[in-house]
Scaffold this motif. Structure first.
Motif, short mmCIF file in Angstrom:
data_model
loop_
_atom_site.label_atom_id
_atom_site.label_comp_id
_atom_site.label_asym_id
_atom_site.label_seq_id
_atom_site.Cartn_x
_atom_site.Cartn_y
_atom_site.Cartn_z
N ASN B 453 20.57 16.13 32.68
CA ASN B 453 19.40 15.94 31.81
C ASN B 453 19.01 14.48 31.76
O ASN B 453 17.83 14.14 31.85
N GLN B 457 15.52 12.73 33.02
CA GLN B 457 14.67 11.84 32.22
C GLN B 457 14.33 10.57 32.99
O GLN B 457 13.23 10.04 32.90
N SER B 460 11.19 10.04 35.14
CA SER B 460 9.91 9.53 34.66
C SER B 460 9.94 8.03 34.43
O SER B 460 9.07 7.46 33.79
N ASN B 461 10.99 7.40 34.92
CA ASN B 461 11.10 5.94 34.79
C ASN B 461 9.99 5.27 35.57
O ASN B 461 9.48 5.80 36.56
#
Lengths: 418, 1072
Positions: B453, B457, B460-461
Motif C-alpha cells: 500500500n 501511494q 503518485s509521487n
C-alpha cells in the motif's frame, strides 16, 4: 602493504607523492579522478577503488585526498586508519593539515613519511617518538635555523622507539607540572517532527593535557564508572586495572592526547537540553515558503546553553531568504544553499526566534520534504551523563602537580527532522 | 609476481617521466637551459664544503622528488655525500638514494660500503638505520650482501635491530624471490624471538614470504597470544589476522553442532519469507534443544589454546585503532562459539562514530555479519538510523543493515524510519529505500500488504525516479500473489500515460501482460496506446510491448489480433536487431501458418507459464566466505595475495605441536642480563630438547608412575601455565609502576623464563619428594589451567610465604614464583630492612640456614646423578649439575660461547663470607669447555656502584681443558639490588660480567628463640609493621610447603616455635 601515497587537493592536483617500494606512475590516480568526477561530492568518493593492477584506498581530510596505492591483500581499515594517523600527525606538527602548510614544509613532511612507514609497513606512528627524531617547526626555531644554519632533524637518536612505552619520551622536564583533563560529551540525537526523540545517545571523550616531569604514573578514578558502557583507550591505559577496579591507570604520553572515549549505556535516558518549535512550509502556489523557528530550554540542569547554532540545508530551489531573528545573526549561503543561524546564548526569559519568508525559483515544483535542522550547542561545566571524576593520584614522582578537570557538553550529530 | 609487475611499471613510469623532460628542449631551449643551469648550481652546492649549502641543495632536491619531478641526473653529485657528517644531510641523501638507486645501479654501489660500515656500529640505532637503507636499495647485485646483513641483524642483541631485520625480509624477497628458503630460516629464527618489538614485524614478513608455512607458528603460538596485548597496534592487526587462519587449521569448529542444523534450516530462512512467520525465538529454542541433544552425543571441548586466543584478543576490542577492533571482530566472528560472538557488536557500533571511511568499511562488514547472525546487532538497531548529513555511500550501507535486521518485532519501527527516508532530497538514497522496503515486504509476510500500500501511494509521487523505482519493486511483490491485487495492476496501467522512465514502463507492461486475465478490459487498451508510441520507446520497453502483444494474442486474440500484427510489423523494421529478432521469433511462435512448427502448439505454455517470484536478497549474502575485514571481502573479489580462510578440520590436528618445552626455557634462563645469546639458542635448543627432556620425564615417570598421557598433560599444563604466568606478569608489571619504565624487554622476558623454570624445578623436586605431592601439584596445575584468570592459588601461597621479604600488595603478584630479581626492591622491603637494623643485635651467629631441608638436598643429589648419566660435556646442563645445593639457584655469569669455551656460573651460597661479614658470599663455578687450558683466572673490579665493595677470589692459575673449578668471592652490594659489574680476566682475554643479587639474598638469618623474637617483634609495632592477609589453597596449608617456599625465596632463618600454625622468620641485612 602501502605502496605509495599521493596527496591530492580538491581540484585534483597531485602535489606530493611518496613511494615506499618501487615507483608507481602517478597515472594510476586517473582511476581515482574518474570516480571523483562521478561522485560529485568529495565525501561520496568510495574509499576503496579497484583498478586492474592496484587498489586505491583514499581518505578525505581537510579538503585533501590522501590516496594510497595497494597491490596486495591488506585490511582496508589498516590503511584507512594509518592515513588518518598521517593526517593527525601533520595536524599535530603544523597546526593544520592543509595544502599550503604541507607545501611549505615539504621536507619535514617527507621526512615524517619516511619514518612512519618502512617498506609499506608502519614503523613509528607515535607523535612523541617522531618529535624526537624530527622536530616540529616553530617560528623561533626557523629564525634560529636561518641564522645559525641549524636543522630540524633531531640529533638525538629516537630512544623512544626502543622503550616499551613508546608513547612517552624520556627525560621530560617541566618547571610547572600540570595535568588537565577535559571530559567532553556529545549528544547524538534524532528528534522527530513532533518533538519526540527518535534516537539519542551520549558519546564522550576525555582529552588530557599532561605536562609532568619524569615518569609519572597516574590513576584516574570516577565517582560513577558504571555509567560507562563501552570504552576505548589510548594504548597507555592498563586494561586489566580497568577490568578489575574500573580505574584508569596509565603512564601518560607527554602533551595533549585522547585518554579514552566512551559510550554511555543506553539504559540511561538522555537529557535533551533544548527543544525546537519549527514550522517550515512551502506554498503550493506563488513560489515562496515560510519559516518560523523558536528554540527553548528543555533539560539544561540549570546551566546556561551557549554557542547555539542552527544549520539548515535548504532544498535546491530556495533562491533566497528574507528572515528576521530576535537574537543572533543569520546568513544564507546561496551556492551551497545552507542557512546558518548563529544564536549565541540561550536566554530562557526571551526565547530566540527566527521567522520570515523563503523565495523560491518560480516554476519549480514544491519540495516534498522539509529540510532537517542541525543543532550545535555547548554547555560548560556539565557532563550531561552525570559522569564525575573523583580523583587523580600520581605515583612514581615526588613533586605535587597541578590538577584540573573540566566538563563540557556539546551537541554531536543533533538533528531535528521537520 | 607482484614485484615483477611493479618493476615493469616503474620502468615505464620513469621512462615516461624522462620523455616528458626531453620533450622540453626542442620546444623552448631557453627553459631547458635554465633548467640545466639550475641543476648545475645544485651540483655546485653539493660539492661545496659547507654543510648549510649542502643541506639547502638537498632540501630542494627532496622537494623536487616530492613533487614528482625527475632529479636523477644529480645522482653522482648526491651520492658523494652519503658519508656526510651532518645528520640531516645524511638523512636526505638516504631519501634520494632509496628513490633513485634502482635507476642508477652502478653508481648506487658506491654507497654500499658506507652502510656496511654502519652495520658494525656500536650504536643500535645506527645499525638499524644502515640496514634499513641498505635493504631499501633495490639493486639486484647486492642481494648477497643484504642476505648476509639480514642474517647478522637477526641475531643482533638489540631488539630494535632485529625488528629492522624483520622489515628487511620482505624487501629482499620482493627483489629476489629465489632467496625464499634462506629467508624462511631467518623468519623461523625471528619468530622465536620473545620481544614485542619484533613480533609484529616478523609476522608481517611471514605473511609476505611464506604464509603457507603454518608449521612455523606451532611453537610460537602461545607466545604470540601472550605477547599480543603489548605489541604495537599495527603488528596486532597482522598477528590477529594470521592467527585467525592458523586457528582455522588447528582447532575444531566450536559451532559444529549448530552449523549442521543451520545448514538444514537456512535455506528457507532466507528464501521464503513465509517460513519466517514462525517465531524466531521458538526456532532458536528448538535449535538449541537440538544442538544440546547433538552435543550430548558428541561433546565438544574447546582446545585450551583456542580459548587462550579468544581470551587474549578480547581486550583489544577496546583499542583506539579501528583496524585492531575490526581484526578482533573478524577473529571472533570466524572462531568463537556462537554464544560469545555477541561481544564484538558493541565495539563495531562504536566505530560508526569514526571517520566516514572507517564507517564505510565497518558497515560493509556489519552487513555481512547481520545476514549470518542477526541477533547480534538487533539491540543496536537505532545506531544504524540514517541522518540527512551522512554521505550517500554510508546511507545505503546503513539501509542495508537495517533491512537485514528487520524482523516481525521491529519491522514497524523500521518502516516508520523508512517513511522519513523516502522524503529525503537525495534521490539515489530514496531509490535504495524503496528497494529496501520491497525486501522487507518479501521477507516478512505480515507487512507485505502494508508495504505494498505504501509503495502504491508512492506511485503518485511527484518525482519520477521514485515512482519508477516503486513500480519495479511493486512488480516484484505482485508476482508473489497477483490475484489479490488486480486493482493495483489497474492503477499501474494508468501510469503508462505519465511515467517516462523506461525501466518502470517495461515493468508495468510486463505486469499487464503476465496478468492480463485479471485485467481483461484494460490490457488491450494499453497495447493500443503502446502500439501508437512504439517507435519512440526505448529498447527494453519495445521488447516488453512485443511480449505484451504476444501474450494478449494468445489469451484474447479476438480483440488484439490486428494490434499484434501491427506491432510485429513495426518491430520487423526496427533498428535494433534484438527487437527484429524477437519479432521474428514471436511471429513464428504464435501466428499459426501452414508450416508452423511443433512449438507453436505450446506457445501458450511457453509464454504464460507460471514464473517463480523473484528473490530479493541482500548483495551481502555469501560474502562471508571471504575473511571479514579483508580487502577481498570489501570488493567481493579475490585480491592479489589473499589467503583463503581454510575450512575447519574434521578432526583436530595434534595439539601437542604447540607445546613448548619447559626445559628449553630452563636452559635459557641461565642467560642473565650479562650475556645475550639470541643467536645460539634456537639451533642448540633443538639438539638439547630431547636430551634434556628425557631424564626429567623418565625420572618423574619412574617415581610417580603415570603413563605417557599423564606425562604430556603435565607438560601441556605447565606450558599453559607459563601462559597464565606472563599474563599475570603483565598485571604485575602494571602494578609496579615505577619499574615498568626502566625495565627493558629482555629483563622482563628473562624473568618470565625464570619463573617458569623455578616452577619446573620445584615441580620436579616435589615430584620426587613424594608421590602425593606430585599428584597434588598436577591437580593444582590443572585447576590453574581451568581458572587461570582468577588469581592462582600458587601465587597466593607464594606471596604468603614471602611475607618476610615483601608483603606489600604491590609486588604481591610479582613475588609469586620467584624471589624478586634484578630490580629495585619494592618500598616495603626497604622498610622491612630498616626494621631489622632497628633490632640492633650484635650477637648474631653465622648460622647456616637450617631450613634447607635435608630431603631436598638429597633429592637434588639424585637429580644430579640422573643427569650425570647424560653427556655432561654440554655445559648448558651445568647449572643443575654443579649447584652445590638443589635449592640454590645458579645464574650464568659467562656463557661458554661468549667466553670462548670458558663458562662461569654463580650462585649465592648462603654461607657467611668470613673475611668480611658485610659481604655476600658468591660461589663461582668455572668450567673450561675448550680444548686448551685457561690460565690466570682472576677478577678485576671495574665500574662499581658507589659504596659497593668486592673481595676477589684467589687467582686460579690453571684450569685444564674440560675441567671445572670453584671459588668464592664476596660482594658488598651495599643494600641495593644494583648489579655489580666486574671484569673477569684470563691470561689472554677480558670479559665484562655482572652479578645481580635478588633481594632475598641480601639478607642474613639470625637465630632467635621464640621469646626473643616476640620481644623484638613487640618493639617493631606501628610504622615498621606490615600486615597482609592471604587465603591459602588447601594444598598449601601445610607448614612444610610454606617454609620451603619462603626459604627458597629469601635467606631467612626460622624461629622455633611451639604452636603448629605459626611460622616466624628472622633475618638481618648483612650491612648494619
Amino acid at each position: 602493504m602501502i605502496h605509495s601515497l599521493f596527496l591530492i587537493n580538491h581540484t585534483g592536483d597531485i602535489f606530493l607523492e611518496k613511494h615506499w617500494k618501487s615507483v608507481i606512475s602517478r597515472s594510476v590516480c586517473d582511476y581515482f579522478f574518474e570516480a571523483k568526477e562521478k561522485a560529485e561530492d568529495p565525501e561520496n568518493v568510495p574509499p576503496v577503488l579497484y583498478t586492474p593492477h592496484h587498489y586505491l584506498v583514499s581518505i578525505y581530510r581537510g579538503k585533501l585526498f590522501f590516496l594510497s596505492v595497494i597491490q596486495t591483500e591488506v585490511s582496508p581499515l589498516f590503511v584507512i586508519e594509518f592515513l588518518h594517523r598521517v593526517a593527525d600527525i601533520f595536524q599535530d606538527y603544523f597546526g593544520e593539515c592543509s595544502e599550503a602548510v604541507i607545501k611549505d614544509n615539504v621536507v619535514i613532511v617527507y621526512a615524517l613519511l619516511e619514518e612512519m612507514l618502512d617498506n609499506g609497513f608502519p614503523l613509528a606512528t607515535e607523535s612523541n617518538v617522531l618529535k624526537e627524531m624530527i622536530r616540529p617547526p616553530t617560528i623561533l626555531r626557523s629564525v634560529v635555523n636561518t641564522l645559525t644554519g641549524g636543522s630540524n632533524v633531531g640529533d638525538t637518536l629516537p630512544a623512544g622507539q626502543l622503550s616499551n612505552i613508546p608513547w612517552r619520551r624520556a627525560g621530560v622536564k617541566y618547571t610547572n607540572n600540570e595535568a588537565y583533563f577535559d571530559v567532553i560529551e556529545e549528544i547524538d540525537a534524532i528528534v522527530d517532527k513532533s518533538g519526540t526523540t527518535v534516537f539519542a545517545e551520549i558519546q564522550g571523550v576525555i582529552e588530557a593535557c599532561v605536562r609532568l616531569t619524569g615518569m609519572p604514573d597516574l590513576t584516574l578514578s570516577f565517582m560513577n564508572p558504571r555509567l560507562l558502557d563501552d570504552v576505548s583507550f589510548h594504548p597507555c591505559v592498563r586494561f586489566k586495572r580497568w577490568e578489575s577496579e574500573r580505574v584508569l591507570s596509565f603512564i601518560p604520553p607527554d602533551g595533549n592526547f585522547r585518554l579514552m572515549s566512551y559510550h554511555v549505556s543506553s539504559q540511561n535516558l538522555v537529557a535533551i537540553p533544548v527543544y525546537v518549535k519549527q514550522n517550515i512550509s512551502f506554498l503550493e502556489t506563488g513560489a515562496c515558503g515560510r519559516l518560523d523557528i523558536t528554540i527553548g530550554p528543555k533539560q539544561t540542569m540549570g546551566k546556561m546553553v551557549e554557542g547555539l547554532k542552527v544549520t539548515i540545508h535548504m532544498p535546491k530551489m530556495v533562491l533566497s531568504v528574507n528572515l528576521t531573528a530576535t537574537q543572533g545573526t543569520h546568513t544564507y549561503d546561496l551556492t551551497a544553499k545552507v542557512l546558518v543561524w548563529d544564536v549565541g546564548k540561550l536566554n530562557p526569559q526571551k526565547l530566540p526566534n527566527l521567522r520570515g519568508s523563503l523565495s523560491m525559483q518560480s516554476g519549480a515544483p514544491k519540495p516534498e520534504d522539509n529540510p532537517s535542522i542541525n543543532m550545535d550547542l555547548k554547555i560548560q561545566q556539565l557532563a550531561i551523563s552525570g559522569l564525575k571524576v573523583s580523583r587523580l593520584d600520581m605515583h612514581g614522582e615526588k613533586y605535587k602537580p597541578f590538577k584540573g578537570v573540566k566538563y563540557l557538553t556539546k551537541a554531536g550529530k543533533f538533528q531535528v527532522r521537520t | 609476481m607482484s614485484a615483477s609487475s611493479a618493476f615493469n611499471e616503474e620502468k615505464m613510469g620513469s621512462s615516461s617521466v624522462g620523455e616528458a623532460e626531453y620533450a622540453y628542449d626542442p620546444v623552448s631551449g631557453k627553459i631547458f637551459s635554465s633548467d640545466y643551469n639550475r641543476h648545475d648550481d645544485l651540483k655546485e652546492m653539493l660539492d661545496s664544503n659547507k654543510d648549510s649549502l649542502k643541506l639547502e641543495a638537498m632540501k630542494r632536491i627532496v622537494a623536487m622528488i616530492a613533487r614528482g619531478k625527475n632529479a636523477s641526473d644529480l645522482f653522482p653529485a648526491v651520492v658523494k655525500n652519503v658519508a656526510c657528517k651532518n645528520i640531516e644531510v645524511k638523512k636526505l641523501v638516504y631519501v634520494y638514494l632509496v628513490r633513485y638507486a634502482e635507476e642508477q645501479q652502478d653508481l648506487a654501489l658506491l654507497s654500499i660500503s658506507t652502510f656496511q660500515r654502519g652495520l658494525k656500529d656500536p650504536n643500535q640505532l645506527i645499525r638499524a638505520s644502515a640496514l634499513r637503507v641498505l635493504s631499501s636499495i633495490r639493486v639486484t647485485i647486492i642481494v648477497p650482501i643484504m642476505m648476509l646483513a639480514i642474517k647478522e641483524a637477526a641475531s643482533d642483541m638489540s631488539p630494535y635491530v632485529r625488528k629492522t631485520a624483520a622489515h628487511a625480509i620482505p624487501k629482499l624477497y620482493s627483489l629476489d624471490p629465489e632467496q625464499k628458503d634462506q629467508l624462511i630460516e631467518v623468519i623461523e629464527k625471528l619468530l622465536a624471538d620473545k620481544t614485542t618489538l619484533v613480533a609484529g614485524s616478523v609476522v608481517m614478513a611471514f605473511e609476505e614470504v611464506c604464509p603457507e608455512r603454518i608449521d612455523l607458528i606451532h611453537k610460537n603460538y602461545r607466545k604470540l597470544c601472550n605477547l599480543l596485548i603489548d605489541v604495537e597496534e599495527w603488528g596486532q592487526v597482522v598477528i590477529i589476522n594470521m592467527l585467525t587462519r592458523y586457528a582455522r587449521t588447528q582447532f575444531l569448529n566450536p559451532n559444529l553442532n549448530e552449523s549442521l542444523l543451520e545448514d538444514g534450516g537456512s535455506g528457507d530462512k532466507t528464501f521464503y519469507g513465509s517460513d519466517e512467520d514462525e517465531d524466531d525465538d521458538e526456532k532458536e529454542n528448538k535449535e538449541k534443544a537440538e544442538a544440546a541433544a547433538l552435543a550430548k552425543r558428541k561433546p565438544y571441548v574447546m582446545d585450551p589454546d583456542h580459548r587462550l586466543l579468544l581470551r587474549n584478543t578480547k581486550p583489544l576490542l577496546q583499542s583506539r585503532n579501528a583496524a585492531v577492533v575490526m581484526a578482533v571482530a573478524q577473529l571472533y566472528f570466524h572462531l568463537a562459539p556462537k554464544a560469545e560472538v555477541g561481544v564484538i557488536a558493541k565495539a563495531l557500533v562504536r566505530l560508526l562514530r569514526s571517520h566516514s571511511e572507517v564507517q564505510f568499511v565497518v558497515l560493509q562488514n556489519v552487513a555481512t555479519m547481520t545476514i549470518r547472525r542477526r541477533g547480534m546487532f538487533e539491540p543496536y538497531l537505532k545506531s544504524f538510523y540514517i541522518r540527512s548529513t551522512d554521505p550517500t555511500l554510508i546511507k545505503i550501507l546503513k539501509l542495508e543493515v537495517l533491512t537485514n535486521l528487520a524482523n516481525e518485532t521491529n519491522i514497524s519501527t523500521i518502516l516508520r524510519e523508512f517513511q522519513t527516508y523516502i522524503k529525503s532530497m537525495d534521490k539515489d538514497f530514496v531509490a535504495a529505500t524503496i528497494q529496501a522496503i520491497g525486501r522487507c515486504a518479501t521477507n516478512i509476510g505480515e507487512v507485505r500488504d502494508t508495504c505494498l500500500n505504501g509503495l502504491v501511494q508512492l506511485l503518485s509521487n511527484r518525482d519520477e525516479l521514485v515512482v519508477a523505482e516503486s513500480v519495479v519493486v511493486i512488480k516484484k511483490l505482485l508476482q508473489m500473489q497477483p490475484e489479490k491485487h488486480s486493482d493495483i495492476i489497474k492503477h499501474m496501467a494508468k501510469l503508462t500515460d505519465n511515467i517516462q522512465v523506461p525501466m518502470a514502463r517495461a515493468s508495468i507492461l510486463w505486469l499487464i501482460g503476465e496478468y492480463c486475465e485479471h485485467v481483461p478490459k484494460i490490457a488491450p487498451d494499453v497495447l493500443r496506446k503502446m502500439a501508437k508510441s512504439f517507435t519512440y520507446e526505448e529498447d527494453i520497453v519495445k521488447l516488453q510491448i512485443l511480449n505484451l502483444a504476444a501474450k494478449l494474442y494468445l489469451t484474447n486474440s479476438k480483440q488484439t489480433k490486428l494490434l499484434t500484427q501491427y506491432v510485429l510489423n513495426l518491430a520487423k523494421y526496427d533498428q535494433n536487431y534484438d527487437i527484429r529478432d524477437r519479432a521474428r521469433f514471436i511471429r513464428q511462435l504464435i501466428v499459426p501458418t501452414e508450416k508452423s512448427g511443433a512449438l507453436s502448439k505450446y506457445a501458450k505454455k511457453l509464454f504464460l507459464a507460471l514464473k517463480p517470484a523473484p528473490v530479493l536478497e541482500s548483495p551481502f549474502k555469501d560474502r562471508d566466505h571471504f575473511q571479514l575485514g579483508s580487502l577481498s571481502h570489501l570488493l567481493n573479489a579475490k585480491a592479489g595475495g589473499y589467503q583463503e580462510l581454510p575450512d575447519w578440520p574434521e578432526a583436530a590436528p595434534d595439539p601437542s605441536v604447540r607445546n613448548v618445552e619447559v626445559f628449553t626455557l630452563l636452559e635459557r634462563v641461565t642467560t642473565l642480563t650479562s650475556v645475550p645469546e639470541w643467536t645460539k639458542c634456537s639451533s642448540r635448543e633443538k639438539r638439547k630438547e630431547k636430551k634434556v627432556e628425557k631424564p626429567f620425564y623418565s625420572d618423574s615417570e619412574g617415581e610417580s608412575g603415570p603413563t605417557e598421557s599423564a606425562d604430556s598433560e603435565t607438560n601441556s599444563a605447565s606450558a599453559s601455565d607459563s601462559a597464565s604466568d606472563s599474563e599475570q606478569s603483565r598485571s604485575s608489571s602494571e602494578s609496579e609502576e615505577s619499574d615498568e619504565g626502566s625495565e627493558s624487554e629482555e629483563e622482563k622476558e628473562n624473568k618470565n623464563k625464570k619463573k617458569v623454570v623455578k616452577k619446573a624445578v620445584k615441580e620436579s623436586e616435589s615430584e620426587q619428594s613424594s608421590e602425593e605431592e606430585n599428584r597434588k601439584l598436577e591437580k593444582k596445575i590443572k585447576q590453574q589451567e581451568k581458572d587461570s584468570e582468577t588469581v592462582s592459588d600458587d601465587e597466593e601461597s607464594d606471596s604468603e610465604s614471602s611475607q618476610s621479604t615483601s608483603e606489600d600488595s604491590e609486588s604481591e603478584a610479582e613475588v609469586k614464583k620467584k624471589a624478586p630479581v634484578s630490580r629495585t626492591p619494592p618500598k616495603p622491603v626497604k622498610k622491612e630492612k630498616k626494621e631489622m637494623s632497628l633490632l640492633d643485635l650484635d650477637d648474631f651467629e653465622p648460622a647456616t640456614s637450617p631450613q634447607v631441608t635435608p630431603i631436598s638436598t638429597l633429592l637434588s643429589n639424585s637429580l644430579v646423578t640422573d643427569l650425570e648419566g647424560l653427556s655432561l660435556s654440554d655445559s648448558v646442563l651445568a647449572p643443575s649439575t654443579i649447584t652445590p645445593s638443589g635449592t640454590l639457584k645458579s645464574y650464568e655469569l659467562l656463557h661458554r660461547i661468549t667466553g670462548e669455551g670458558l663458562s662461569v656460573e654463580y650462585c649465592f651460597g648462603r654461607q657467611p663470607f668470613s673475611p668480611d661479614a658485610n659481604m655476600v658470599a658468591v660461589q663461582l663455578q668455572f668450567t673450561n669447555n675448550s680444548t686448551s687450558e685457561t690460565k690466570n683466572l682472576h677478577m678485576k673490579d671495574v665500574k662499581l656502584q658507589s659504596g659497593m665493595r668486592v673481595k676477589e677470589f684467589p687467582e686460579i692459575e690453571l684450569l685444564p681443558a674440560g675441567d671445572t673449578a670453584s671459588a668464592v668471592m664476596g660482594i658488598d652490594f651495599c643494600d641495593s639490588t644494583q648489579a655489580a659489574n666486574l671484569q673477569l680476566c684470563t691470561s689472554t682475554r677480558k670479559f665484562f660480567v655482572s652479578i645481580q643479587p635478588p633481594v632475598g639474598e641480601l639478607m642474613r638469618p639470625v637465630f632467635l628463640t621464640e621469646n626473643e623474637f616476640k620481644r623484638e617483634q613487640g618493639q617493631l609495632m606501628g610504622m615498621n609493621e606490615l600486615t597482609e592477609k592471604l587465603i591459602l589453597d588447601a594444598k598449601y596449608r601445610n607448614e612444610h610447603a610454606i617454609v620451603q617456599r619462603v626459604t627458597t625465596a629469601a635467606h631467612l632463618s626460622r624461629v622455633p616455635c611451639g604452636s603448629d600454625n605459626e611460622c616466624s622468620f628472622t633475618s638481618l641485612k648483612p650491612l648494619a
